[in-house]
Design a protein around this motif. Structure first.
Motif, PDB file in Angstrom:
ATOM      1  N   ALA A  21     -31.787  14.937   3.049  1.00 17.71           N
ATOM      2  CA  ALA A  21     -33.076  15.628   3.220  1.00 17.71           C
ATOM      3  C   ALA A  21     -33.523  15.570   4.685  1.00 17.71           C
ATOM      4  O   ALA A  21     -34.027  16.554   5.243  1.00 17.71           O
ATOM      5  CB  ALA A  21     -34.133  15.011   2.319  1.00 17.71           C
ATOM      6  N   GLN A  24     -31.393  18.054   6.646  1.00 14.81           N
ATOM      7  CA  GLN A  24     -31.791  19.432   6.396  1.00 14.81           C
ATOM      8  C   GLN A  24     -33.107  19.756   7.117  1.00 14.81           C
ATOM      9  O   GLN A  24     -33.277  20.848   7.658  1.00 14.81           O
ATOM     10  CB  GLN A  24     -31.933  19.675   4.890  1.00 14.81           C
ATOM     11  N   GLN A  25     -34.019  18.809   7.163  1.00 18.88           N
ATOM     12  CA  GLN A  25     -35.282  19.018   7.865  1.00 18.88           C
ATOM     13  C   GLN A  25     -35.041  19.185   9.367  1.00 18.88           C
ATOM     14  O   GLN A  25     -35.618  20.058  10.014  1.00 18.88           O
ATOM     15  CB  GLN A  25     -36.221  17.842   7.600  1.00 18.88           C
TER      16      GLN A  25
END
Length: 170
Positions: A21, A24-25
């Motif tokens: 996560a 991806q951020q």
């Protein structure tokens, strides 16, 4: 004795892996930065094209103004030449007109009978001692006078061994 600049850890550090996560951020942030940079580049390219058109227009204006300046300079030079020619043609007439209107005064003798009109004497430019009749204040003497209090004791008083300047007492 040794100097350690890097502090030592007691336990070895473990590398913490980033989660999916978080990666991806970060990817999303980088993509948005690329999109923003491309928008900025597009805007700057448009401004550059506009500046180039303005520059071309300014260069055209400068050329037109230079041509107009050359034309006006030629006209001015021609007008000045015509004025000079007319002045040389009119000069005899202007001189005749000035002579015709001139005021003439007959020759006369100045009346000097009044006291303020009396002629002055010439300025005396002789040296002051000659003009006042006082003579020079320094003379050459053969030998100093022995009984003169201004004469130092070490100066010989005979005329054969000394020539001195003495100030004349007033």
């Amino acid at each position: 004795m040794s100097l350690h600049l890097i502090p030592r850890r007691t336990k070895p550090a473990r590398h913490r892996l980033a989660s999916r996560a978080e990666l991806q951020q970060e990817l999303q942030q980088l993509r948005s930065q690329v999109v923003g940079a491309s928008r900025t580049i597009t805007a700057l390219d448009a401004r550059l094209a506009e500046a180039r058109t303005h520059r071309a227009e300014a260069e055209q204006v400068v050329l037109c103004l230079g041509t107009e300046l050359d034309d006006r300079t030629a006209e001015r030079d021609q007008a000045l030449a015509e004025v000079a020619y007319l002045h040389t043609q009119l000069a005899p007439y202007l001189a005749a007109d000035a002579n015709a209107g001139a005021i003439t005064v007959p020759d006369a003798v100045r009346d000097t009978t009044a006291g303020e009109d009396q002629a002055t004497t010439p300025i005396d430019v002789r040296p002051l001692w000659e003009a006042l009749g006082i003579g020079r204040r320094v003379r050459v003497a053969d030998a100093p006078v022995a009984d003169d209090p201004r004469t130092p004791t070490w100066v010989p008083t005979d005329s054969e061994t000394t020539q001195s300047l003495r100030v004349v007492a007033a």
